[in-house]
Motif scaffolding. Structure first.
Motif, PDB file in Angstrom:
ATOM      1  N   ALA A  24     -24.618  23.532  11.317  1.00 17.16           N
ATOM      2  CA  ALA A  24     -25.036  22.760  12.492  1.00 17.16           C
ATOM      3  C   ALA A  24     -23.847  22.006  13.091  1.00 17.16           C
ATOM      4  O   ALA A  24     -23.710  21.905  14.316  1.00 17.16           O
ATOM      5  CB  ALA A  24     -26.148  21.787  12.109  1.00 17.16           C
ATOM      6  N   ALA A  25     -22.982  21.487  12.216  1.00 22.06           N
ATOM      7  CA  ALA A  25     -21.795  20.775  12.694  1.00 22.06           C
ATOM      8  C   ALA A  25     -20.890  21.701  13.493  1.00 22.06           C
ATOM      9  O   ALA A  25     -20.361  21.330  14.553  1.00 22.06           O
ATOM     10  CB  ALA A  25     -21.038  20.181  11.510  1.00 22.06           C
ATOM     11  N   GLN A  26     -20.707  22.914  12.998  1.00 26.02           N
ATOM     12  CA  GLN A  26     -19.857  23.886  13.692  1.00 26.02           C
ATOM     13  C   GLN A  26     -20.434  24.272  15.050  1.00 26.02           C
ATOM     14  O   GLN A  26     -19.690  24.648  15.966  1.00 26.02           O
ATOM     15  CB  GLN A  26     -19.674  25.123  12.822  1.00 26.02           C
ATOM     16  CG  GLN A  26     -18.850  24.869  11.564  1.00 26.02           C
ATOM     17  CD  GLN A  26     -18.814  26.061  10.643  1.00 26.02           C
ATOM     18  OE1 GLN A  26     -19.859  26.603  10.246  1.00 26.02           O
ATOM     19  NE2 GLN A  26     -17.613  26.502  10.283  1.00 26.02           N
ATOM     20  N   GLU A  27     -21.750  24.163  15.175  1.00 27.43           N
ATOM     21  CA  GLU A  27     -22.421  24.468  16.440  1.00 27.43           C
ATOM     22  C   GLU A  27     -22.544  23.238  17.336  1.00 27.43           C
ATOM     23  O   GLU A  27     -23.118  23.313  18.426  1.00 27.43           O
ATOM     24  CB  GLU A  27     -23.816  25.033  16.158  1.00 27.43           C
ATOM     25  CG  GLU A  27     -23.800  26.356  15.389  1.00 27.43           C
ATOM     26  CD  GLU A  27     -25.180  26.711  14.826  1.00 27.43           C
ATOM     27  OE1 GLU A  27     -26.149  25.957  15.076  1.00 27.43           O
ATOM     28  OE2 GLU A  27     -25.275  27.727  14.108  1.00 27.43           O
ATOM     29  N   PHE A  33     -23.130  12.542  14.105  1.00 26.90           N
ATOM     30  CA  PHE A  33     -21.675  12.649  13.981  1.00 26.90           C
ATOM     31  C   PHE A  33     -21.116  13.737  14.878  1.00 26.90           C
ATOM     32  O   PHE A  33     -21.765  14.752  15.136  1.00 26.90           O
ATOM     33  CB  PHE A  33     -21.280  12.959  12.532  1.00 26.90           C
ATOM     34  CG  PHE A  33     -21.435  11.802  11.587  1.00 26.90           C
ATOM     35  CD1 PHE A  33     -20.367  10.945  11.337  1.00 26.90           C
ATOM     36  CD2 PHE A  33     -22.656  11.558  10.966  1.00 26.90           C
ATOM     37  CE1 PHE A  33     -20.511   9.870  10.479  1.00 26.90           C
ATOM     38  CE2 PHE A  33     -22.810  10.486  10.110  1.00 26.90           C
ATOM     39  CZ  PHE A  33     -21.732   9.634   9.865  1.00 26.90           C
ATOM     40  N   ASN A  34     -19.896  13.506  15.332  1.00 30.17           N
ATOM     41  CA  ASN A  34     -19.080  14.559  15.929  1.00 30.17           C
ATOM     42  C   ASN A  34     -18.193  15.132  14.840  1.00 30.17           C
ATOM     43  O   ASN A  34     -17.690  14.402  13.975  1.00 30.17           O
ATOM     44  CB  ASN A  34     -18.206  13.984  17.050  1.00 30.17           C
ATOM     45  CG  ASN A  34     -19.012  13.308  18.132  1.00 30.17           C
ATOM     46  OD1 ASN A  34     -19.870  13.929  18.748  1.00 30.17           O
ATOM     47  ND2 ASN A  34     -18.741  12.032  18.369  1.00 30.17           N
ATOM     48  N   TYR A  35     -17.984  16.440  14.872  1.00 27.61           N
ATOM     49  CA  TYR A  35     -17.148  17.115  13.877  1.00 27.61           C
ATOM     50  C   TYR A  35     -15.952  17.741  14.576  1.00 27.61           C
ATOM     51  O   TYR A  35     -16.110  18.521  15.514  1.00 27.61           O
ATOM     52  CB  TYR A  35     -17.968  18.186  13.150  1.00 27.61           C
ATOM     53  CG  TYR A  35     -17.143  19.155  12.337  1.00 27.61           C
ATOM     54  CD1 TYR A  35     -16.285  18.710  11.336  1.00 27.61           C
ATOM     55  CD2 TYR A  35     -17.231  20.543  12.575  1.00 27.61           C
ATOM     56  CE1 TYR A  35     -15.529  19.608  10.590  1.00 27.61           C
ATOM     57  CE2 TYR A  35     -16.477  21.443  11.828  1.00 27.61           C
ATOM     58  CZ  TYR A  35     -15.621  20.972  10.843  1.00 27.61           C
ATOM     59  OH  TYR A  35     -14.873  21.857  10.116  1.00 27.61           O
ATOM     60  N   GLY A 328     -16.409  10.402   1.483  1.00 23.09           N
ATOM     61  CA  GLY A 328     -16.864  10.424   2.867  1.00 23.09           C
ATOM     62  C   GLY A 328     -15.927   9.662   3.787  1.00 23.09           C
ATOM     63  O   GLY A 328     -15.679  10.063   4.928  1.00 23.09           O
ATOM     64  N   GLY A 329     -15.371   8.558   3.273  1.00 23.99           N
ATOM     65  CA  GLY A 329     -14.449   7.766   4.069  1.00 23.99           C
ATOM     66  C   GLY A 329     -13.168   8.506   4.398  1.00 23.99           C
ATOM     67  O   GLY A 329     -12.562   8.282   5.456  1.00 23.99           O
ATOM     68  N   LEU A 337     -14.695  13.401  11.086  1.00 18.18           N
ATOM     69  CA  LEU A 337     -16.027  12.966  11.507  1.00 18.18           C
ATOM     70  C   LEU A 337     -15.902  11.670  12.291  1.00 18.18           C
ATOM     71  O   LEU A 337     -15.097  10.794  11.941  1.00 18.18           O
ATOM     72  CB  LEU A 337     -16.920  12.733  10.286  1.00 18.18           C
ATOM     73  CG  LEU A 337     -17.262  13.952   9.434  1.00 18.18           C
ATOM     74  CD1 LEU A 337     -18.049  13.519   8.196  1.00 18.18           C
ATOM     75  CD2 LEU A 337     -18.061  14.982  10.227  1.00 18.18           C
ATOM     76  N   SER A 338     -16.692  11.541  13.323  1.00 20.49           N
ATOM     77  CA  SER A 338     -16.784  10.284  14.069  1.00 20.49           C
ATOM     78  C   SER A 338     -18.237  10.085  14.474  1.00 20.49           C
ATOM     79  O   SER A 338     -18.955  11.050  14.753  1.00 20.49           O
ATOM     80  CB  SER A 338     -15.880  10.301  15.302  1.00 20.49           C
ATOM     81  OG  SER A 338     -16.242  11.360  16.177  1.00 20.49           O
TER      82      SER A 338
END
Length: 433
Positions: A24-27, A33-35, A328-329, A337-338
């Motif tokens: 989903a992040a790649q899409e 979050f933005n990836y 994660g940090g 990630l943002s």
């Protein structure tokens, strides 16, 4: 076919469901979050440099697996070795009994090792040193263990843990040993004590594994018996023991499936959306499991079997990267990630500070943790190839220890020197994150 609940309790489900979140992040379809995949090479380079700084050019084979053992030696004090020497001097020569005792210690210490908060510290008697966070909890739990605080009254040996001892632990005892006060507060003291109380009950309900006394260290005998004549132990066997003991013990407000608890596993909006698209909205497709503390415990308990008894493990590669705030940090501080604008605004309103805050069970934090699992797999692939080109094999557990976790901590110290906190504040109860 596995039931939904059995699937969600498995290690395989942690990685598989996180991979769906990564898709989903790649899409561009994450909720919070933005990836930015273009930032991943920078992360890999940073972590590789940390590993080479500390173990290069010729000590890569000395990288320990991620585990509790190292935390006890904070400040270059060999506390575990000192404990082993004391037992040897006292006539405890049986290697299995020594291992049982170390398993007892690691078991309670890891279960207490969720975030302590930014303010708590432990001043160690005898050394004058003060420690915080994970290492502080390790050293405090060691002193509490040596005082016999986790074993039943009247036990023949105090350097043990048993079910009745955990059941009877009181909050005022914990406060004394962990030096809790209004000036030295720790997140979730009551929840930590309640967890140990409930674990004590669970251990006593599993005499086949933990014996009549409900002693964590009796896992040594159980796992070795399952191996027969082999000196190779099953990681999935260890995992099964831990899940049987811990799933009934976690706080009762966590997710359940089929009316039964499933521990550190949470509904996630991005998974639910994909499940609707795929036409199967069963819990196995809508819930993201992590089992982080149990995985941290499993990684930690592997080590004494290797170092003290000479056993090896099969199936350890099933363990995933740990979805906690240091790992994660790393990805957040290096901008892989943002947070999306609305999510960030909401988090700042909650915290009243520059750093955003969210409940540990919120969709934001669950999405962050799922991405952490997936990105650690991606990172391990890249770093593994880099070291393989130099003839070095680096396991996930070694990368976590010498690379990602340490890198996350160093970035926190760089960007938030006053607190060294997570870049995203997590509001938890001291038993999860």
């Amino acid at each position: 076919m596995q039931s939904d609940r059995d699937y969600l309790l498995s290690l395989q489900a942690v990685r598989r469901n996180a991979s769906k979140v990564f898709e989903a992040a790649q899409e561009g379809k994450l909720k919070h979050f933005n990836y930015d995949s273009a930032r991943m090479p920078e992360v890999a380079e940073f972590v590789i440099n940390v590993i080479k700084r500390d173990f290069g050019p010729d000590r890569f084979n000395q990288i320990p697996p991620h585990g509790r053992w190292q935390h006890f030696n904070v400040g270059d004090v060999p506390r575990v070795d000192s404990l082993l020497s004391t037992w040897d001097h006292d006539g405890v020569k049986d290697k299995k009994e020594v291992t049982r005792r170390i398993i007892d210690l690691f078991f309670v210490s890891v279960l207490l090792d969720a975030g302590a908060g930014d303010h708590w510290r432990f001043s160690e008697p005898g050394t004058g040193q003060s420690y915080s966070r994970s290492e502080g909890i390790a050293v405090a739990s060691l002193h509490m263990f040596k005082a016999g605080a986790f074993v039943s009254e009247g036990a023949s040996d105090t350097d043990q843990v048993d079910g009745q001892g955990l059941q009877s632990l009181k909050e005022d005892q914990f406060n004394k040993y962990f030096q809790i006060s209004s000036d030295n507060p720790m997140v979730g003291v009551a929840s930590r004590v309640q967890l140990l109380n409930d674990v004590g009950t669970s251990l006593l309900n599993l005499p086949e594994i933990f014996g009549k006394a409900g002693r964590p260290g009796n896992m040594v005998d159980y796992l070795i018996s399952k191996a027969g004549d082999s000196t190779t132990l099953s990681y999935e066997g260890l995992w099964s023991c831990l899940q049987q003991a811990l799933i009934p013990s976690w706080p009762k407000n966590r997710t359940s499936v089929e009316g039964e608890p499933i521990g550190d596993a949470w509904p996630l909006a991005v998974l639910a959306e994909r499940a609707v698209r795929d036409g199967d909205v069963s819990p196995r497709n809508t819930i993201q499991p992590f089992h982080k503390l149990t995985q941290w415990l499993a990684y930690s308990l592997m080590v004494p079997f290797v170092r003290l008894l000479g056993y090896s493990w099969t199936g350890a590669e099933l363990g995933t990267g740990l979805p906690e705030y240091r790992n994660g940090g790393l990805f957040y501080d290096l901008k892989v990630l943002s947070l999306k604008e609305k999510t960030l605004e909401d988090g700042k309103k909650t915290s009243g500070e520059e750093l955003p805050a969210y409940d540990a069970a919120s969709d934001v934090i669950v999405e962050w943790r799922a991405m952490t699992v997936a990105l650690l797999d991606e990172l391990h692939t890249v770093i593994g190839k880099s070291f393989a080109a130099e003839g070095v094999t680096l396991t996930m557990a070694q990368m976590l220890e010498a690379g990602s976790w340490k890198s996350g901590r160093e970035l926190a110290a760089k960007y938030r020197p006053d607190t060294k906190s997570s870049p995203i504040l997590v509001q938890g109860d001291g038993t999860l994150y």
